[in-house]
Design an enzyme around this catalytic site. Structure first.
Site, PDB file in Angstrom:
ATOM      1  N   CYS A  48       1.521  -1.056   0.178  1.00 34.10           N
ATOM      2  CA  CYS A  48       0.041   0.036   0.156  1.00 34.10           C
ATOM      3  C   CYS A  48       0.878   1.161  -0.021  1.00 34.10           C
ATOM      4  O   CYS A  48       0.150   2.475  -0.669  1.00 34.10           O
ATOM      5  CB  CYS A  48      -0.744  -0.177   0.908  1.00 34.10           C
ATOM      6  N   ASP A  80      -2.954  -3.422   7.772  1.00 33.13           N
ATOM      7  CA  ASP A  80      -3.667  -4.215   8.777  1.00 33.13           C
ATOM      8  C   ASP A  80      -3.960  -5.839   7.799  1.00 33.13           C
ATOM      9  O   ASP A  80      -4.447  -6.952   8.870  1.00 33.13           O
ATOM     10  CB  ASP A  80      -5.147  -3.051   7.636  1.00 33.13           C
ATOM     11  N   LYS A 123      -5.311   3.365   7.811  1.00 30.29           N
ATOM     12  CA  LYS A 123      -5.382   4.896   9.154  1.00 30.29           C
ATOM     13  C   LYS A 123      -4.630   5.433   8.692  1.00 30.29           C
ATOM     14  O   LYS A 123      -4.670   6.666   9.005  1.00 30.29           O
ATOM     15  CB  LYS A 123      -5.123   3.692  10.311  1.00 30.29           C
ATOM     16  N   GLU A 442      -9.745  -5.799  13.787  1.00 30.29           N
ATOM     17  CA  GLU A 442     -11.207  -6.196  12.473  1.00 30.29           C
ATOM     18  C   GLU A 442     -10.697  -7.760  12.165  1.00 30.29           C
ATOM     19  O   GLU A 442      -9.759  -8.193  13.266  1.00 30.29           O
ATOM     20  CB  GLU A 442     -10.037  -5.084  10.823  1.00 30.29           C
ATOM     21  N   SER A 468     -13.418  -5.560   8.772  1.00 26.18           N
ATOM     22  CA  SER A 468     -12.205  -4.569   7.535  1.00 26.18           C
ATOM     23  C   SER A 468     -13.486  -4.754   6.535  1.00 26.18           C
ATOM     24  O   SER A 468     -14.356  -5.019   6.294  1.00 26.18           O
ATOM     25  CB  SER A 468     -11.443  -6.101   7.245  1.00 26.18           C
TER      26      SER A 468
END
Length: 554
Positions: A48, A80, A123, A442, A468
């Site tokens: 990411c 995550d 986040k 999550e 999630s």
């Protein structure tokens, strides 16, 4: 023109500060211009964010071209996808606060005039908006973009498929070799998770909020258009710095409603409920999570995107992007016009939309993918302060069944993988709230395993933690008050019949609550030390965004 940065660059008394700035290459011209923080969430731990270091250079180029001085800072990211299903996931939501705090400290500590924040994993997006709202300085959020789909045996796959493959593997429906093949092909390179999961949901929401330029986040991470968007964002933040246009000028009840509408109409992540409430709290704007429920009654899902649909963010970009999606909402009167950081109003930006011939990703409001919005806010015996039901792609009717009780995610995941959960069960995962977790983990590992066993929509899952953005099925998160605070979810026992009425917005149980409370002994707090205990002590209810600041209504 006076500037915030004059505090470190002007006058004889600031000679020591200037001396240190000169040591790293800044000069007289740099001191005369607005000084802009280029805050990067780059890291090699996750696809990411892995490309954000390279994207920062065209951002800096744009800042300089706009007549401002870029100053680089870095902050953290907690992945995550990597931490999912383990103790590390407790750090994820907490990292949102840490990222916002670190941005504030870097910018205020050096009296900088503006900030552009490069974001990727979940986040980092709300944290960037929270920091800008808190400081109320000129700022732009630049999203690094989606990952491209992987290819497994000629089929597009994403990280969602890997999590669901784990469930299929536990059922004996997938061999070790097949699971390995999905694992190796799902994530081909840089970019955030590819469906309308939390990162892409929040990138869209921040564009509708006005803090991210329309179109800048759309190109996938590796697309050739990304560098040009980086330059544009750098130029925009320089202009905002010169004009003195601050973040709170874009954040109000109307733009927060626009952002919430984009979440509902795209079948987006339930995490957006938490994050928009947190951004509103930082900006001092009154905001109720009930807005998501109100919108879901009148706003359909108009995108055919995973996890409830068929397509990925790459396909949305090819179809016409966020502008096309927004234009459909604009034409139906579902959003209002407002200024954005691009310098153009929202509707002017949306009118630039170009629709690809034959695209199937974005529907119209009159001919939606799903007739009602993807989120419901439920109250009742089990959730007096509210809970969030995600229905996108699944029935929004009723569900009733016996409770299967698990004090923590690990126990629930073990039961699912051991095939102990049956159709009709209501899986209750508790002591996973903001304070009780701590960190409000999550539950994608659980929901994906359930989906992989063919039980999505046939089993209900309830938690005081989160689900999630890639979760799908009959899932209810953010149950408040949480178990650690004595909430009713902590009083439910194995076998209690729980009734969920999505249309009536109720979640109840056949329990003598008074008798249960008389004998209730809450579980001892999960003390982890350090930042985890600090968060547990400060954090607000999920219904208020799970923030650690003093909010307007406290």
């Amino acid at each position: 023109m006076s500037k915030r940065s004059d505090a470190i660059t002007k006058g004889p008394a600031k000679a020591p500060a200037r001396a240190m700035l000169r040591a790293v290459g800044y000069g007289d011209k740099d001191f005369e211009q607005p000084m802009v923080a280029v805050v990067n969430t780059w890291s090699t731990v996750t696809p990411c964010n892995m490309h954000l270091a390279e994207l920062a250079e065209p951002v800096r180029e744009g800042v300089r071209a706009g007549g401002a001085t870029p100053i680089d800072f870095n902050t953290i990211v907690v992945s995550d996808g990597i931490t999912m299903g383990g103790e590390g996931m407790r750090a994820s939501l907490i990292s949102r606060e840490a990222i916002a705090d670190s941005i504030e400290l870097a910018v205020r500590g050096h009296s900088l005039d503006a900030a552009i924040i490069l974001v990727g994993c979940d986040k980092t997006l709300p944290a960037a908006a929270m920091a800008l709202a808190r400081m109320d300085i000129p700022g732009v959020i630049f999203y690094g973009g989606t990952i491209m789909p992987g290819n497994c045996d000629g089929k597009d796959v994403s990280i969602q498929d890997v999590f669901e493959a784990v469930g299929a593997h536990s059922m004996g429906k997938m061999s070790d070799a097949e699971l390995d093949k999905v694992e190796r092909t799902a994530c081909p390179g840089a970019g955030a998770c590819g469906g309308q999961f939390t990162a892409n949901t929040m990138a869209m929401a921040l564009a509708f909020l006005g803090l991210a330029p329309l179109g800048a986040g759309d190109p996938p991470a590796i697309h050739e258009a990304k560098n040009a968007e980086a330059v544009r964002c750098g130029e925009l933040v320089a202009k905002l710095a010169k004009d003195g246009t601050t973040a709170r000028s874009f954040i109000n009840k109307e733009t927060l409603r626009n952002a919430a509408t984009s979440v509902v109409a795209s079948g987006g992540s339930t995490n957006a409920v938490l994050h928009l409430a947190a951004i509103a709290a930082e900006a001092g704007v009154e905001f109720s999570i009930d807005i998501f429920d109100e919108l879901s009654r009148t706003t359909p899902v108009i995108t055919n995107l995973k996890p409830g649909g068929r397509f990925l963010a790459r396909d949305l970009y090819a179809a016409g992007g966020v502008r096309l999606f927004g234009k459909r909402l604009m034409e139906a009167g579902k959003i209002v016009d407002a200024p954005t950081v691009s310098g153009e109003n929202l509707f002017d930006e949306l009118n630039k939309a170009e629709e690809a011939e034959g695209q199937e990703v974005v529907h119209s409001v009159d001919n939606p993918f799903k007739k009602t919005g993807g989120l419901r806010v439920l109250y009742g015996d089990v959730a007096p302060e509210g809970s969030v039901l995600k229905t996108a792609g699944y029935s929004d009717g009723a569900f009733s069944g016996p409770a299967r009780i698990f004090d923590g995610e690990e126990a629930a995941f073990k039961a699912v993988t051991n095939r102990e959960i049956k159709e009709g069960d209501v899986v209750v995962i508790r002591y996973e709230g903001p304070r009780g977790g701590p960190g409000m983990r999550e539950m994608l590992a659980v929901t994906a395993a359930v989906a992989g066993q063919g039980l999505a929509g046939k089993v209900a899952l309830i938690t005081d933690g989160r689900f999630s953005g890639a979760s799908h099925g009959f899932v209810i998160g953010h149950v408040a008050p949480e178990a650690a605070l004595g909430g009713p979810i902590g009083l439910i026992e194995e076998g209690d019949i729980i009734s969920i009425d999505a249309e009536g917005r109720r979640i109840d149980a056949n329990v003598d609550w008074e008798a249960r409370r008389a004998t209730f002994k809450p579980k001892a707090p999960n003390r982890m030390g350090g930042v985890f205990d600090k968060f547990a002590k400060l954090v607000s209810s999920a219904s208020k965004g799970a923030v650690t600041i003093q909010t307007f209504n406290e």
